[in-house]
Design a protein around this motif. Structure first.
Motif, PDB file in Angstrom:
ATOM      1  N   ARG A  43       0.842  -1.206   0.000  1.00 27.61           N
ATOM      2  CA  ARG A  43       0.000   0.000   0.000  1.00 27.61           C
ATOM      3  C   ARG A  43       0.872   1.249   0.000  1.00 27.61           C
ATOM      4  O   ARG A  43       1.832   1.345   0.763  1.00 27.61           O
ATOM      5  CB  ARG A  43      -0.888  -0.005   1.243  1.00 27.61           C
ATOM      6  CG  ARG A  43      -1.915   1.119   1.263  1.00 27.61           C
ATOM      7  CD  ARG A  43      -2.626   1.239   2.610  1.00 27.61           C
ATOM      8  NE  ARG A  43      -2.691  -0.032   3.315  1.00 27.61           N
ATOM      9  CZ  ARG A  43      -2.653  -0.126   4.635  1.00 27.61           C
ATOM     10  NH1 ARG A  43      -2.497   0.954   5.395  1.00 27.61           N
ATOM     11  NH2 ARG A  43      -2.737  -1.307   5.217  1.00 27.61           N
ATOM     12  N   MET A 103      -4.340   6.568  -3.175  1.00 26.32           N
ATOM     13  CA  MET A 103      -3.830   5.445  -2.399  1.00 26.32           C
ATOM     14  C   MET A 103      -3.847   4.248  -3.337  1.00 26.32           C
ATOM     15  O   MET A 103      -4.883   3.912  -3.913  1.00 26.32           O
ATOM     16  CB  MET A 103      -4.701   5.175  -1.174  1.00 26.32           C
ATOM     17  CG  MET A 103      -4.135   4.099  -0.258  1.00 26.32           C
ATOM     18  SD  MET A 103      -2.607   4.600   0.570  1.00 26.32           S
ATOM     19  CE  MET A 103      -3.292   5.669   1.863  1.00 26.32           C
ATOM     20  N   TYR A 152      -3.140   0.183  -4.032  1.00 28.46           N
ATOM     21  CA  TYR A 152      -3.064  -1.130  -3.386  1.00 28.46           C
ATOM     22  C   TYR A 152      -2.741  -2.191  -4.438  1.00 28.46           C
ATOM     23  O   TYR A 152      -3.204  -2.121  -5.586  1.00 28.46           O
ATOM     24  CB  TYR A 152      -4.409  -1.504  -2.756  1.00 28.46           C
ATOM     25  CG  TYR A 152      -5.031  -0.476  -1.847  1.00 28.46           C
ATOM     26  CD1 TYR A 152      -4.863  -0.548  -0.460  1.00 28.46           C
ATOM     27  CD2 TYR A 152      -5.824   0.541  -2.363  1.00 28.46           C
ATOM     28  CE1 TYR A 152      -5.481   0.377   0.393  1.00 28.46           C
ATOM     29  CE2 TYR A 152      -6.440   1.467  -1.525  1.00 28.46           C
ATOM     30  CZ  TYR A 152      -6.258   1.390  -0.159  1.00 28.46           C
ATOM     31  OH  TYR A 152      -6.867   2.308   0.673  1.00 28.46           O
ATOM     32  N   ASP A 164      -5.134  -4.331   3.779  1.00 30.68           N
ATOM     33  CA  ASP A 164      -5.425  -3.312   2.774  1.00 30.68           C
ATOM     34  C   ASP A 164      -6.923  -3.105   2.583  1.00 30.68           C
ATOM     35  O   ASP A 164      -7.391  -1.976   2.434  1.00 30.68           O
ATOM     36  CB  ASP A 164      -4.787  -3.687   1.433  1.00 30.68           C
ATOM     37  CG  ASP A 164      -3.304  -3.383   1.380  1.00 30.68           C
ATOM     38  OD1 ASP A 164      -2.812  -2.661   2.271  1.00 30.68           O
ATOM     39  OD2 ASP A 164      -2.626  -3.872   0.454  1.00 30.68           O
ATOM     40  N   ASP A 197      -8.333  -0.917   5.181  1.00 30.42           N
ATOM     41  CA  ASP A 197      -8.006   0.487   4.922  1.00 30.42           C
ATOM     42  C   ASP A 197      -8.925   1.061   3.841  1.00 30.42           C
ATOM     43  O   ASP A 197      -9.481   2.152   4.004  1.00 30.42           O
ATOM     44  CB  ASP A 197      -6.546   0.595   4.484  1.00 30.42           C
ATOM     45  CG  ASP A 197      -6.087   2.028   4.298  1.00 30.42           C
ATOM     46  OD1 ASP A 197      -5.699   2.666   5.301  1.00 30.42           O
ATOM     47  OD2 ASP A 197      -6.134   2.536   3.153  1.00 30.42           O
TER      48      ASP A 197
END
Length: 207
Positions: free
Chosen positions: A58, A91, A93, A189, A192
Motif C-alpha cells: 500500500r 492510495m 493497493y 489493505d 483500509d
C-alpha cells in the motif's frame, strides 16, 4: 530552437492529456502496516510482506485523473487498485484479479459494505467445484473465509454484478490472476479501503 522546444513541450502535454489516468512514483509506502491486527474478535495474522513485491505494498502515489476523490479505479492489467484522493494523489493497493476467462471491465457503484462477510459461492462455481456445495447456504465469517475481513459489493444499472472488492487470506495471490473475477486484496489493505470508501462510490474497472 525555441520553436522546436515549444513543439516538443506541446506534444508531451498532449500525450499526457490523452493518457487519462497516469500514476507517478510513491510518495509514502506503508510496508510496516501488515502486522497482526485484532478486529471484531478475530486476529488477522501478520503478512510476511517482504515476500510480496514492493510495488504491491500500500502506498500513496501521484495520480492524474479527472475522476473525483473517492472514486476507485482498478487497473487489472497492472494489478493495482487506486483510491482517488485530493491534490492529484491516490492510495494504491496491490490486487489479485480474475484468471483467464474470468476477466471483466466496466463501471459500477459500491452498493453495500460488509465487515467479516458471509461467502455464498455462485451456482456456476459450485458446478465447477462440487465440493463447495456444502456452502450453498453461506460460509460463516472467519479467517479462512474467501472474502476475508471486508467486502464491497458492486452493482450497476442491471443490479448486482456478482463481483466484489474483498479481502483474502491468500496474500500470495496478490499481483496474480487467480480469482473467479472478483478483486482480491490483502486483509490489512481491504480494511483500509473499506474505511475510506463511501456507499455509492464509483468504481471503474479497466483491463
Amino acid at each position: 530552437m525555441k520553436f522546436r522546444s515549444f513543439v516538443i513541450a506541446a506534444a508531451l502535454g498532449l500525450a499526457t492529456a490523452l493518457a487519462g489516468c497516469t500514476a507517478g512514483g510513491p510518495l509514502k509506502v506503508f510496508t510496516s502496516d501488515y502486522g497482526t491486527v485484532r478486529d471484531a474478535g478475530y486476529q488477522l495474522p501478520r503478512i510476511p510482506i517482504n515476500q510480496v513485491p514492493r510495488q504491491y505494498h500500500r502506498q500513496i502515489v501521484t495520480y492524474d485523473t479527472k475522476e473525483k476523490p473517492g472514486t476507485i479505479i482498478v487497473d487489472t492489467g497492472a494489478k493495482f487498485l487506486y483510491f482517488v484522493m485530493e491534490g492529484g494523489k491516490a492510495m494504491r493497493y496491490g490486487i489479485g484479479v480474475g484468471r483467464e476467462g474470468f476477466e471483466w471491465a466496466g463501471t459500477a457503484r459500491v452498493a453495500m459494505k460488509r465487515e467479516w462477510p458471509t461467502w455464498t459461492p455462485p451456482a456456476a462455481m459450485i458446478g465447477r467445484q462440487p465440493e463447495l456445495a456444502k456452502w450453498r447456504g453461506g460460509m460463516p465469517p472467519g479467517l479462512k473465509n474467501p472474502l476475508g475481513a471486508r467486502a464491497l459489493y458492486l452493482f450497476n444499472k442491471g443490479g448486482d454484478t456478482g463481483y466484489r472488492l474483498h479481502g483474502t487470506p491468500e496474500w500470495a495471490s496478490i499481483g496474480k490472476a487467480m480469482s473467479s473475477g472478483c478483486i482480491r486484496m490483502m486483509n490489512q489493505d481491504v480494511i483500509d479501503l473499506y474505511n475510506r470508501t463511501e456507499i455509492g462510490a464509483k468504481v471503474i474497472v479497466k483491463r
